[in-house]
Design a protein around this motif. Structure first.
Motif, PDB file in Angstrom:
ATOM      1  N   LYS A  75       0.806  -1.206   0.000  1.00 11.23           N
ATOM      2  CA  LYS A  75       0.000   0.000   0.000  1.00 11.23           C
ATOM      3  C   LYS A  75       0.849   1.271   0.000  1.00 11.23           C
ATOM      4  O   LYS A  75       0.488   2.275  -0.612  1.00 11.23           O
ATOM      5  CB  LYS A  75      -0.895  -0.030   1.242  1.00 11.23           C
ATOM      6  N   LEU A 108      -7.520 -13.666  -1.805  1.00 14.09           N
ATOM      7  CA  LEU A 108      -8.252 -12.586  -1.136  1.00 14.09           C
ATOM      8  C   LEU A 108      -7.399 -11.327  -1.004  1.00 14.09           C
ATOM      9  O   LEU A 108      -7.864 -10.211  -1.260  1.00 14.09           O
ATOM     10  CB  LEU A 108      -8.732 -13.074   0.241  1.00 14.09           C
ATOM     11  N   CYS A 112      -9.167  -8.847  -3.400  1.00 18.45           N
ATOM     12  CA  CYS A 112     -10.049  -7.985  -2.583  1.00 18.45           C
ATOM     13  C   CYS A 112      -9.233  -6.865  -1.944  1.00 18.45           C
ATOM     14  O   CYS A 112      -9.393  -5.699  -2.273  1.00 18.45           O
ATOM     15  CB  CYS A 112     -10.725  -8.771  -1.458  1.00 18.45           C
ATOM     16  N   LEU A 113      -8.380  -7.242  -0.996  1.00 21.99           N
ATOM     17  CA  LEU A 113      -7.714  -6.257  -0.147  1.00 21.99           C
ATOM     18  C   LEU A 113      -6.909  -5.240  -0.962  1.00 21.99           C
ATOM     19  O   LEU A 113      -7.025  -4.026  -0.754  1.00 21.99           O
ATOM     20  CB  LEU A 113      -6.818  -6.996   0.850  1.00 21.99           C
ATOM     21  N   LEU A 116      -9.133  -2.783  -2.828  1.00 19.42           N
ATOM     22  CA  LEU A 116      -9.683  -1.764  -1.935  1.00 19.42           C
ATOM     23  C   LEU A 116      -8.606  -0.734  -1.586  1.00 19.42           C
ATOM     24  O   LEU A 116      -8.875   0.477  -1.562  1.00 19.42           O
ATOM     25  CB  LEU A 116     -10.224  -2.456  -0.676  1.00 19.42           C
ATOM     26  N   SER A 117      -7.382  -1.207  -1.349  1.00 17.73           N
ATOM     27  CA  SER A 117      -6.254  -0.300  -1.080  1.00 17.73           C
ATOM     28  C   SER A 117      -6.043   0.667  -2.233  1.00 17.73           C
ATOM     29  O   SER A 117      -5.894   1.874  -2.032  1.00 17.73           O
ATOM     30  CB  SER A 117      -4.944  -1.080  -0.949  1.00 17.73           C
ATOM     31  N   GLU A 120      -8.787   3.245  -2.289  1.00 21.00           N
ATOM     32  CA  GLU A 120      -8.673   4.187  -1.171  1.00 21.00           C
ATOM     33  C   GLU A 120      -7.529   5.179  -1.430  1.00 21.00           C
ATOM     34  O   GLU A 120      -7.668   6.367  -1.167  1.00 21.00           O
ATOM     35  CB  GLU A 120      -8.413   3.426   0.135  1.00 21.00           C
ATOM     36  N   ASN A 163     -13.993 -13.486  -4.850  1.00 19.45           N
ATOM     37  CA  ASN A 163     -13.128 -12.335  -4.579  1.00 19.45           C
ATOM     38  C   ASN A 163     -13.114 -11.328  -5.732  1.00 19.45           C
ATOM     39  O   ASN A 163     -13.024 -10.118  -5.503  1.00 19.45           O
ATOM     40  CB  ASN A 163     -11.710 -12.812  -4.260  1.00 19.45           C
ATOM     41  N   ALA A 166     -16.024  -9.063  -5.324  1.00 22.36           N
ATOM     42  CA  ALA A 166     -15.726  -7.992  -4.370  1.00 22.36           C
ATOM     43  C   ALA A 166     -14.837  -6.937  -5.035  1.00 22.36           C
ATOM     44  O   ALA A 166     -15.118  -5.736  -4.948  1.00 22.36           O
ATOM     45  CB  ALA A 166     -15.068  -8.561  -3.121  1.00 22.36           C
ATOM     46  N   SER A 169     -16.801  -4.903  -7.428  1.00 21.20           N
ATOM     47  CA  SER A 169     -17.835  -4.128  -6.722  1.00 21.20           C
ATOM     48  C   SER A 169     -17.240  -2.901  -6.036  1.00 21.20           C
ATOM     49  O   SER A 169     -17.870  -1.842  -5.992  1.00 21.20           O
ATOM     50  CB  SER A 169     -18.543  -4.996  -5.681  1.00 21.20           C
ATOM     51  N   TYR A 170     -16.040  -3.051  -5.467  1.00 16.60           N
ATOM     52  CA  TYR A 170     -15.390  -1.870  -4.879  1.00 16.60           C
ATOM     53  C   TYR A 170     -15.208  -0.790  -5.947  1.00 16.60           C
ATOM     54  O   TYR A 170     -15.432   0.391  -5.689  1.00 16.60           O
ATOM     55  CB  TYR A 170     -14.008  -2.209  -4.301  1.00 16.60           C
ATOM     56  N   LEU A 173     -18.575   0.766  -6.638  1.00 16.82           N
ATOM     57  CA  LEU A 173     -19.005   1.535  -5.463  1.00 16.82           C
ATOM     58  C   LEU A 173     -18.246   2.851  -5.348  1.00 16.82           C
ATOM     59  O   LEU A 173     -18.843   3.902  -5.042  1.00 16.82           O
ATOM     60  CB  LEU A 173     -18.780   0.706  -4.197  1.00 16.82           C
ATOM     61  N   TYR A 174     -16.933   2.803  -5.576  1.00 18.84           N
ATOM     62  CA  TYR A 174     -16.142   4.029  -5.438  1.00 18.84           C
ATOM     63  C   TYR A 174     -16.491   5.026  -6.545  1.00 18.84           C
ATOM     64  O   TYR A 174     -16.269   6.224  -6.385  1.00 18.84           O
ATOM     65  CB  TYR A 174     -14.633   3.712  -5.370  1.00 18.84           C
ATOM     66  N   VAL A 177     -20.214   6.294  -5.048  1.00 16.25           N
ATOM     67  CA  VAL A 177     -20.199   7.082  -3.809  1.00 16.25           C
ATOM     68  C   VAL A 177     -19.205   8.236  -3.875  1.00 16.25           C
ATOM     69  O   VAL A 177     -19.506   9.333  -3.422  1.00 16.25           O
ATOM     70  CB  VAL A 177     -19.894   6.170  -2.604  1.00 16.25           C
ATOM     71  N   TYR A 178     -18.027   7.984  -4.441  1.00 11.63           N
ATOM     72  CA  TYR A 178     -16.978   9.003  -4.402  1.00 11.63           C
ATOM     73  C   TYR A 178     -16.698   9.652  -5.758  1.00 11.63           C
ATOM     74  O   TYR A 178     -15.833  10.522  -5.867  1.00 11.63           O
ATOM     75  CB  TYR A 178     -15.677   8.399  -3.858  1.00 11.63           C
TER      76      TYR A 178
ATOM     77  N   PHE B 105     -11.169  -1.344   5.652  1.00  6.42           N
ATOM     78  CA  PHE B 105     -10.272  -2.496   5.813  1.00  6.42           C
ATOM     79  C   PHE B 105     -10.669  -3.342   7.019  1.00  6.42           C
ATOM     80  O   PHE B 105     -10.557  -4.560   6.990  1.00  6.42           O
ATOM     81  CB  PHE B 105      -8.815  -2.037   5.924  1.00  6.42           C
ATOM     82  N   LEU B 108     -13.492  -5.425   5.921  1.00  3.77           N
ATOM     83  CA  LEU B 108     -13.004  -6.535   5.082  1.00  3.77           C
ATOM     84  C   LEU B 108     -12.370  -7.638   5.933  1.00  3.77           C
ATOM     85  O   LEU B 108     -12.617  -8.826   5.716  1.00  3.77           O
ATOM     86  CB  LEU B 108     -12.009  -5.994   4.057  1.00  3.77           C
ATOM     87  N   ILE B 162     -20.812  -5.355   0.115  1.00  2.00           N
ATOM     88  CA  ILE B 162     -19.877  -6.094  -0.744  1.00  2.00           C
ATOM     89  C   ILE B 162     -19.189  -7.202   0.056  1.00  2.00           C
ATOM     90  O   ILE B 162     -19.110  -8.348  -0.384  1.00  2.00           O
ATOM     91  CB  ILE B 162     -18.820  -5.140  -1.337  1.00  2.00           C
ATOM     92  N   LYS B 290     -25.932   8.735   0.139  1.00  2.00           N
ATOM     93  CA  LYS B 290     -25.268   7.990  -0.929  1.00  2.00           C
ATOM     94  C   LYS B 290     -25.350   6.489  -0.734  1.00  2.00           C
ATOM     95  O   LYS B 290     -25.226   5.741  -1.691  1.00  2.00           O
ATOM     96  CB  LYS B 290     -23.792   8.406  -0.993  1.00  2.00           C
TER      97      LYS B 290
END
Lengths: 334, 334
Positions: A75, A108, A112-113, A116-117, A120, A163, A166, A169-170, A173-174, A177-178, B105, B108, B162, B290
């Motif tokens: 990250k 995963l 996934c992780l 998401l990182s 973000e 996975n 997910a 989907s992130y 979603l981002y 929402v963002y 996180f 998750l 998710i 949202k």
């Protein structure tokens, strides 16, 4: 893309583009296309020995790209690398269905992780960036009806499929929402020069081709399953078309192949392309059967409608190009 | 469950039962039900201060259960704890929609990674165990049609949704591939004595009730959204009914509430149950809007058909019992 597509592609000249999984099958082909029109391209790849990355994939244009060997699970590294880029082709992933069952935590972490990182970090340091993410037909599981379009239910049959749902989907979603400008492409089987042929981890066609070139019989499990296949140049075009089409933002879209064949037909086409060889049809191994999806092929009319993209390389030509490439560069891939 | 249900419940006497999230709303009510018929019950709970666990929830029967304070992210602890149990009610989770956006996180780790750990450990040390997992209506996102049944598409609107899809999908997959006897219940809003009332993290009704008891006005965001609500005793019954019904194995099933109301009706019902109080209707805060889902209520006819379960406590009675409980034990929960 066609010539109109090439003109649009030229509009990317000077753009700062990051490709995760950039030393892999699609990433490396995409990279060459982009440096050829004057993009400033950074490839991020872990060179994880079980995945698709290979430095030879960029040998022809190594002096025209930047390469950063790192894992997208890092990250802190991502935070530095993602800053200031205009466009991310987010292709890094664990793609092996079997490995996702034997090493589910690694799948995963990566699918996934790390996704998401990445999102973000983008939200924090580069919220205006454009992102195109590589997802997979595996999210659908066993097709309930064919061809499969985006309204098909998501019922994955392995950890990888779960996975990847997910992960995509992130991304969506981002956007919702963002406001991150993300597009998800659900790829079917992608093949061609630069694919992994050591084993079946990236695509079973890899190990088939290796065996055929070595003059050894390859194994076809089952044989009647229908599939579609995208030649890597067409897949790379699809990513560029998505990036250049704002209409795809916020959507998850199928990208299919040039034609549908059953696996025993494909095997024969490979033997023909290779000018010889043989294969054995076998029963599915028990642990593979449990996560097999049966027939699958894609309805990608939504993506074609939004972007004008369509596949241009048919399966016979693509297999021939692949055989020629690996005959010439075999030692670089085994 | 009815009296037939109680007879069946007695068949669990002597069973070794583990409840993750066992100090929370549903877990603690379930635990008392089970120790009362002679089960050997182990409660595992992190007592994470942002979640629903509260030792006072088990004060009445503390001497008849075992308690292990640990986080389900602790894989090594899980390996010891899961060995030898007959039945797991897997209720531990991060449930706050807003927290899943501000701390994605952690969501998750708990809702994906720890669930995968639990299943991997079961597969290794206790493959014969029966598992009932608490999922959520949040997996559906904004309803496309009402009431929502299991065929509704999964289009979550927050990180929590998710990750819960992944969590429940692992459970179903480990049934399909490895034969673990798992059932997934998708819960709607669950309320009643033992819920968190410090804030809206577990359920917005918690903070409403706190404010009403304190004699302060509570805030109703929007007000016209329809929802269904399950009283905690009914939710606990649903978990027992699932565990006792082999027909539910391998399935993901909705569990709904006794009736459907809009939030302003619910607010008035709470004021009535409290014998006074007031509320203010407000616009949704921007960051909540949202991820809001609009109207939601459940079609749970599949679960009712398979198990004979139905909710038995109506909303007026449930609210009255809740008010009475928190008037008596207020200090234990704020």
């Amino acid at each position: 893309m066609g010539s109109a597509g090439n003109e649009r592609l030229a509009g990317l000249a000077g753009a700062r583009i990051l490709i995760t999984g950039g030393l892999g099958l699609i990433g490396s082909v995409l990279a060459e296309r982009l440096v050829d029109v004057g993009c400033d391209v950074l490839l991020v790849d872990s060179l994880n020995e079980n995945f698709g990355g290979n430095l030879f994939n960029i040998a022809r244009f190594r002096d025209r790209v930047s390469v950063n060997i790192s894992d997208i699970r890092d990250k802190h590294g991502l935070r530095f690398l993602l800053r200031g880029c205009d466009l991310i082709f987010n292709l890094a992933g664990q793609t092996s269905h079997m490995d996702s069952m034997t090493a589910p935590f690694e799948d995963l972490e990566i699918n996934c992780l790390a996704q998401l990182s990445l999102l973000e970090v983008c939200r924090e340091v580069n919220p205006g960036v454009r992102i195109v993410y590589a997802s997979t037909r595996q999210v659908y599981g066993r097709p309930q009806c064919l061809p499969v379009d985006e309204s098909h239910s998501l019922q994955p049959v392995d950890v990888n499929g779960i996975n990847k749902i997910a992960g995509e989907s992130y991304h969506t979603l981002y956007h919702d929402v963002y406001g991150l400008r993300t597009t998800v492409l659900r790829l079917t089987n992608t093949y061609g020069p630069h694919m992994r042929i050591k084993d079946a981890r990236q695509i079973f066609l890899g190990i088939w081709l290796r065996r055929a070139i070595e003059g050894r019989p390859f194994e076809v499990w089952g044989g009647q399953q229908k599939r579609d296949f995208t030649y890597v140049d067409d897949a790379a075009d699809a990513f560029i078309a998505a990036a250049l089409s704002p209409e795809t933002i916020g959507k998850a879209l199928n990208v299919g192949g040039s034609e549908v064949v059953c696996l025993s037909e494909l095997a024969q086409m490979l033997v023909d392309a290779n000018g010889g060889g043989s294969y054995e049809q076998k029963e599915f191994p028990v642990e593979r059967k449990k996560i097999d999806i049966g027939d699958y092929y894609t309805n990608d009319s939504a993506f074609r409608g939004l972007t004008g993209w369509k596949p241009r390389v048919d399966l016979r030509s693509g297999l021939l190009k692949s055989v020629q490439f690996y005959r010439e560069h075999f030692a670089r891939y085994v």
